[in-house]
Design an enzyme around this catalytic site. Sequence first.
Site, PDB file in Angstrom:
ATOM      1  N   GLN A 180     -19.585  16.251   5.742  1.00 28.01           N
ATOM      2  CA  GLN A 180     -20.326  16.172   7.008  1.00 28.01           C
ATOM      3  C   GLN A 180     -20.814  17.534   7.494  1.00 28.01           C
ATOM      4  O   GLN A 180     -21.656  17.600   8.391  1.00 28.01           O
ATOM      5  CB  GLN A 180     -19.457  15.526   8.093  1.00 28.01           C
ATOM      6  CG  GLN A 180     -19.163  14.059   7.843  1.00 28.01           C
ATOM      7  CD  GLN A 180     -18.242  13.509   8.899  1.00 28.01           C
ATOM      8  OE1 GLN A 180     -17.035  13.629   8.783  1.00 28.01           O
ATOM      9  NE2 GLN A 180     -18.797  12.918   9.942  1.00 28.01           N
TER      10      GLN A 180
ATOM     11  N   GLY B 124     -11.542  12.892  13.009  1.00 26.52           N
ATOM     12  CA  GLY B 124     -11.581  13.187  11.585  1.00 26.52           C
ATOM     13  C   GLY B 124     -12.912  13.824  11.215  1.00 26.52           C
ATOM     14  O   GLY B 124     -13.929  13.548  11.872  1.00 26.52           O
TER      15      GLY B 124
ATOM     16  N   HIS C 280     -11.638   6.285   6.056  1.00 26.38           N
ATOM     17  CA  HIS C 280     -12.990   6.641   6.499  1.00 26.38           C
ATOM     18  C   HIS C 280     -13.374   8.029   5.961  1.00 26.38           C
ATOM     19  O   HIS C 280     -14.488   8.228   5.470  1.00 26.38           O
ATOM     20  CB  HIS C 280     -13.023   6.598   8.037  1.00 26.38           C
ATOM     21  CG  HIS C 280     -14.309   7.007   8.677  1.00 26.38           C
ATOM     22  ND1 HIS C 280     -15.066   6.144   9.453  1.00 26.38           N
ATOM     23  CD2 HIS C 280     -14.974   8.188   8.690  1.00 26.38           C
ATOM     24  CE1 HIS C 280     -16.135   6.789   9.898  1.00 26.38           C
ATOM     25  NE2 HIS C 280     -16.105   8.034   9.448  1.00 26.38           N
ATOM     26  N   GLU C 281     -12.430   8.987   6.043  1.00 22.99           N
ATOM     27  CA  GLU C 281     -12.728  10.355   5.596  1.00 22.99           C
ATOM     28  C   GLU C 281     -12.851  10.424   4.073  1.00 22.99           C
ATOM     29  O   GLU C 281     -13.722  11.125   3.552  1.00 22.99           O
ATOM     30  CB  GLU C 281     -11.665  11.333   6.096  1.00 22.99           C
ATOM     31  CG  GLU C 281     -11.522  11.426   7.615  1.00 22.99           C
ATOM     32  CD  GLU C 281     -12.844  11.534   8.368  1.00 22.99           C
ATOM     33  OE1 GLU C 281     -13.786  12.171   7.856  1.00 22.99           O
ATOM     34  OE2 GLU C 281     -12.931  10.942   9.460  1.00 22.99           O
TER      35      GLU C 281
ATOM     36  N   HIS D 173     -16.175   9.350   3.055  1.00 17.42           N
ATOM     37  CA  HIS D 173     -17.182  10.412   3.192  1.00 17.42           C
ATOM     38  C   HIS D 173     -17.259  11.259   1.919  1.00 17.42           C
ATOM     39  O   HIS D 173     -18.341  11.643   1.474  1.00 17.42           O
ATOM     40  CB  HIS D 173     -16.836  11.338   4.361  1.00 17.42           C
ATOM     41  CG  HIS D 173     -17.367  10.891   5.692  1.00 17.42           C
ATOM     42  ND1 HIS D 173     -18.705  10.657   5.923  1.00 17.42           N
ATOM     43  CD2 HIS D 173     -16.742  10.653   6.867  1.00 17.42           C
ATOM     44  CE1 HIS D 173     -18.873  10.297   7.196  1.00 17.42           C
ATOM     45  NE2 HIS D 173     -17.698  10.280   7.791  1.00 17.42           N
TER      46      HIS D 173
ATOM     47  N   CYS E 261     -18.526   7.489  13.978  1.00 14.40           N
ATOM     48  CA  CYS E 261     -18.599   8.623  13.049  1.00 14.40           C
ATOM     49  C   CYS E 261     -19.436   9.719  13.687  1.00 14.40           C
ATOM     50  O   CYS E 261     -20.483   9.428  14.283  1.00 14.40           O
ATOM     51  CB  CYS E 261     -19.233   8.163  11.741  1.00 14.40           C
ATOM     52  SG  CYS E 261     -19.349   9.455  10.501  1.00 14.40           S
ATOM     53  N   LEU E 262     -18.982  10.961  13.535  1.00 16.47           N
ATOM     54  CA  LEU E 262     -19.725  12.087  14.124  1.00 16.47           C
ATOM     55  C   LEU E 262     -21.107  12.232  13.467  1.00 16.47           C
ATOM     56  O   LEU E 262     -21.994  12.843  14.063  1.00 16.47           O
ATOM     57  CB  LEU E 262     -18.927  13.381  13.987  1.00 16.47           C
ATOM     58  CG  LEU E 262     -17.603  13.427  14.768  1.00 16.47           C
ATOM     59  CD1 LEU E 262     -16.850  14.712  14.465  1.00 16.47           C
ATOM     60  CD2 LEU E 262     -17.840  13.279  16.262  1.00 16.47           C
TER      61      LEU E 262
END
Length: 180
Positions: free
Chosen positions: A60, A55, A144-145, A148, A102-103
């Site tokens: 991000q 994701g 989660h997204e 963000h 998470c990236l």
Amino acid sequence: MTPDGSIEPALLEILIAPHKSLKTKARPVGPEDWDQVRALVPRMFATMYKAPGIGLAATQVNVLLRVAVVDLMPDNQCAPLTLINPEILAVSETWTTREEGCLSLPNQYADVSRPSEVRVGFLDLDGKRQELQAEGLLAACIQHEIDHLDGILFVDHLSILKRNMIMRKLAKEMKQKAAG
Ligand code: NI
């Protein structure tokens, strides 16, 4: 170039926490944003697949618009999902705890509890209204997204102690990486 001869979308830089943009609430995509969004989404997918991740939110990549891409790659097949202006419409009473990463916090993982199932409304890349009932990993990933897009990281769901521990570890690892 990809095997089928098409041009690979240019990759985007993924912000690493702590970064001010990662704490910023993104604004909804409006009619004036669609050209930008149509250009952005393929680049977000390419960046996510390359990372690799399941994701990626526009936040991000420092674009503060409510856009996220998800692909759980079931059976190693692409199943891309584009969420524009996503909204949680309903959540289950039951919650599930699972390990998240998470990236924007590379190599950091922690157990996060969230509602097990969610109903999410969103616009697809054609601007059509869609609804999706998600459970399991997909439900967690979508939440989660959307977090963000509201400036929330998975560590914000943890105790301050645990969060600080992860942030210090990340800072140390990024410093070591920069030093080579
Ligand atoms: Ni993330």
